[in-house]
Design an enzyme around this catalytic site. Structure first.
Site, mmCIF file in Angstrom:
data_model
loop_
_atom_site.group_PDB
_atom_site.id
_atom_site.type_symbol
_atom_site.label_atom_id
_atom_site.label_comp_id
_atom_site.label_asym_id
_atom_site.label_seq_id
_atom_site.Cartn_x
_atom_site.Cartn_y
_atom_site.Cartn_z
ATOM 1 N N ASP A 290 0.517 -0.751 0.029
ATOM 2 C CA ASP A 290 0.360 0.299 0.086
ATOM 3 C C ASP A 290 0.352 1.508 -0.154
ATOM 4 O O ASP A 290 2.412 1.534 0.079
ATOM 5 C CB ASP A 290 -0.450 0.261 1.477
ATOM 6 C CG ASP A 290 -2.029 0.470 1.339
ATOM 7 O OD1 ASP A 290 -2.289 2.001 0.221
ATOM 8 O OD2 ASP A 290 -3.624 0.341 1.309
ATOM 9 N N GLU B 142 -10.797 6.124 4.634
ATOM 10 C CA GLU B 142 -9.661 5.425 5.892
ATOM 11 C C GLU B 142 -9.796 6.714 7.045
ATOM 12 O O GLU B 142 -10.305 6.256 7.444
ATOM 13 C CB GLU B 142 -8.357 5.988 4.485
ATOM 14 C CG GLU B 142 -7.909 5.433 3.429
ATOM 15 C CD GLU B 142 -6.706 5.164 2.837
ATOM 16 O OE1 GLU B 142 -5.624 4.844 3.254
ATOM 17 O OE2 GLU B 142 -6.139 6.011 2.270
#
Length: 750
Positions: free
Chosen positions: A306, A503
């Protein structure tokens, strides 16, 4: 003039030499025949091994590096042999159009093909609910809504539509789907999950097939990514990038099955989670990445990190050589280092030279990356297929999105059968901050990483959907705060809930309630005495138990995307809702985490979701307060449980009018009327058709019931006849001007 014979021959030699050189310089057919890796007739494995044998360490490390487009130049791509680029959320060319994206991609690809070995690059993007970074793209519901729809075939079609739009901008790698299993709704990525059980996430892995097609080389296919491996939805406290504290047995039972299904569907890549498992960062977990994912599950694709995630391994700011070697040795094949990619290249090269990372690991990573590039057909077709550029935001794709929206709606309350609303109602009021805001209804990961409120991209708001659905004679009034509503409206639709986030910025460790604006808007609507239908636009269940009793209907719309007309399809009965809760709806935030089977009592259980009555007639059982017209009466709240509101102060010649009453094809035989009275005089309520003095349908006698809130139900025979759609008026008679009764509800029976 004729050249001398020797000079003429020499000239032909020179020309022939140039002709032989040109195919090599231009990557033409002769070169393809000369080099096995450029020969599409060869098996992919042969092509990969041939190319790998020609690559230097610098070229191999370049293939393992993924940089953000804003941090590179075309010459960087060529000089450093970069293998991949990406666009982070909101990183777009100017102007942000499909054509500009395609032009940008082709420019970058040209730079990659200018390297000595002509290796094309792969370009990745988070197209997580449609091609959501591109202005004008179709924005589908976020995954939580698709989990509510429970339609794997639909999800596969969404994957295909997304792939076409992504392909039309040149991009060949989608960082989707998210196969996380959300176990705590405080998590800021709850809406990226299909639901709280491994079964629901596994069933929606059909999106992979939609994105990739039957094979990656199919026209309009892109490489999918199963993310985030593993356990990111189960962190303690629902903290994004947090720690998943579970036994291995529970990790395997809850969080592994969707990835097993993804591997079975030949997903091209897997993205590793920021989170930890029992204290160890996933990007350093060799056991779960190499032994379980690559070994036990047999995953043969690309494991990608990521965004800057390897920098979290040691908990310090700024990644180190040790973090680089640890992540590669754990089994990561490509590292997403958006800005610091030059440092990564330098560190990885040094770690290999020092023996901290074996060449076998570098070669394994390159085999995986190159295999996918060959399978995607990038060596033969490196540039944008412009035949798909026109599909971005197409009408056909928006129809699929509208279908997904209506199938994702979950009907959780429908008092008195107020829904569906009649399209021919005289007046409907719409309120709430999410009613006319395409940005709010699309949520995070829309044009920008965090998303944003406002007119962010073309689409249909829920308000626009309502206006386009009702009849031309219906007045739809909108005020965000509910200002201007009165008792003359058929109903009020309040579209409330969350505003965009993504997020960790969406984590809700404290309150999960509606905000102050929403509560004020709802109070204003409630005070008007009309039925209040609440539509929640949110990425998760909200703490609403204390407000729910005052709402007449509740629809969970999740984050529907650009096609808000799908919400109106349900509100007005064009689609009978089929959505079911993909997560358990809490009684209060203090219950988090709450999941099916844990013994906690929810407000609504996992799988809850109603449909409309089979009659599809909102007047079959009607609350008397839900009128369209009145004279001389007033509204009040009943005092007994479940009564809701009643029409009071009914005296002689007062009336209450109801429009669009559908009696069906046969006339009713009786009517049941719920009344209360403390009057000393007697009278009656008469049911008339079409006007207060129209044909008499039935008469109900009134007398003292022992109090104005002492309710009784009385049945009267229907003496007239009524079929089809009529206006219905309830008219009071008798009593000499005194108040006669309060009316709660009535029901006609066939």
């Amino acid at each position: 003039m004729q050249l001398p014979r020797v000079a003429q021959w020499r000239g032909r030699l020179v020309a022939a030499s140039l002709l032989l050189l040109i195919p090599v310089l231009t990557n033409g057919p002769a070169a393809a025949a000369a080099l096995p890796y450029k020969d599409p007739s060869q098996p992919v494995s042969v092509r990969v091994e041939d190319l790998l044998s020609r690559m230097s360490l610098d070229e191999k490390i370049g293939q393992m590096t993924q940089a953000e487009r804003k941090s590179v130049t075309n010459s960087d791509i060529t000089d450093y042999r970069l293998g991949s680029l990406l666009s982070g959320g909101g990183s777009a060319p100017a102007p942000n159009t499909a054509t500009a994206w395609a032009d940008m991609y082709d420019s970058f690809q040209g730079a990659a093909l200018a390297t000595p070995l002509n290796i094309p690059l792969m370009y990745g993007i988070d197209a997580v609910h449609g091609h959501n970074n591109v202005y004008g793209a179709t924005i589908f519901p976020h995954n939580i809504g698709l989990g509510a729809a429970r339609d794997p075939g639909l999800v596969q079609r969404i994957g295909r539509a997304t792939a076409e739009e992504v392909s039309g901008t040149g991009i060949d790698w989608d960082f989707a789907p998210c196969l996380c299993v959300v176990r705590n709704d405080r998590w800021g990525r709850t809406y990226e999950s299909y639901g709280e059980t491994p079964d629901i996430a596994s069933s929606m892995a059909t999106e992979i097939t939609g994105l990739q097609g039957s094979k990656l080389s199919d026209s309009g296919s892109v490489m999918a990514t199963a993310k985030h491996y593993i356990g990111d939805g189960g962190t303690t406290g629902g903290v994004d990038e947090g720690n998943t504290e579970l036994s291995e047995a529970d990790l395997r039972a809850i969080h592994l099955p969707p990835f097993r299904e993804a591997v079975a569907r030949h997903v091209g890549s897997v993205m590793v989670s920021y989170s930890s498992w029992n204290g160890l960062k996933m990007h350093a977990n060799r056991y779960l990445i190499t032994d379980v994912l690559k070994g036990e599950l047999g995953f043969s694709g690309v494991v990608v990190s990521d965004w800057n995630a390897i920098d979290q391994i040691d908990g310090q700011v700024g990644f180190t050589a040790a973090e680089v070697s640890t992540s590669i040795n754990a089994g990561l094949d490509m590292i997403m280092v958006p800005d610091a990619w030059k440092s990564f290249i330098s560190m990885l090269k040094s770690e290999v030279q020092l023996g901290h990372v074996p060449m076998s690991r570098i070669d394994d990573a390159n085999r995986r990356i190159l295999t996918k590039k060959f399978e995607l057909g990038l060596f033969e077709r490196p540039y944008t297929d412009r035949s798909y550029t026109g599909t971005v935001g197409s009408a056909a794709h928006r129809l699929i999105a509208r279908e997904a929206v209506k199938k994702s709606q979950v009907l959780l309350k429908n008092k008195w059968g107020i829904l569906p609303l009649p399209k021919t109602a005289s007046k409907i009021f719409v309120a709430g901050k999410n009613a006319d805001d395409i940005g709010n209804q699309s949520g995070g990961w829309t044009i920008d990483w965090q998303g944003q409120s406002g007119n962010t991209t073309p689409g249909t708001t829920i308000l626009q959907g309502i206006r386009s659905t009702v009849s031309s004679s219906t007045t739809v009034t909108y005020n965000r705060y509910g200002t201007g509503i009165d008792g003359s409206y058929k109903a009020a639709v309040a579209v409330v809930g969350e505003t965009p986030y993504a997020e960790f910025k969406g984590d809700r460790p404290g309150s999960m309630s509606l905000d102050a604006e929403d509560l004020s808007t709802l109070a204003t609507l409630k005070a008007a005495g009309v039925p209040v239908i609440v539509v929640t636009v949110s990425g998760r269940p909200l703490d609403i138990a204390s407000e729910l009793p005052s709402w007449d209907a509740l629809v969970a719309a999740w984050l529907p995307g650009t096609e808000g007309a799908g919400v109106a399809d349900v509100l007005f009965g064009d689609y009978n809702p089929t959505g079911k809760l993909p997560v358990t709806w809490m009684q209060s935030a203090s219950q988090q985490p709450i999941n099916t089977g844990d013994g906690k009592t929810p407000l609504f259980p996992y799988g809850a979701g109603d449909s409309f009555p089979s009659t599809q007639n909102p007047y079959d059982v009607i609350g008397a307060a839900y009128y369209d017209d009145q004279s001389g009466t007033g509204l009040e709240h009943c005092t007994d449980s479940g009564c809701g509101q009643d029409v009071g102060w009914i005296a002689a010649n007062d009336y209450i009018g109801y429009y669009d009453v559908d009696f069906g094809t046969t006339s009713p035989t009786s009517v049941v009327t719920r009344i209360a009275s403390n009057s000393s005089v007697s009278g009656s309520l008469q049911y008339h058709l079409d006007s207060p003095t129209g044909p008499l349908l039935a008469t109900v006698s009134l007398s003292n019931t022992g109090g104005w809130q002492s309710w009784t139900s009385r049945t009267a025979s229907v003496t007239g006849s009524a079929t089809g759609v009529h206006k219905l008026y309830v008219v009071a008679s008798g009593g000499g001007g005194a108040d006669l009764a309060n009316l709660n509800w009535f029901q006609f029976n066939h």
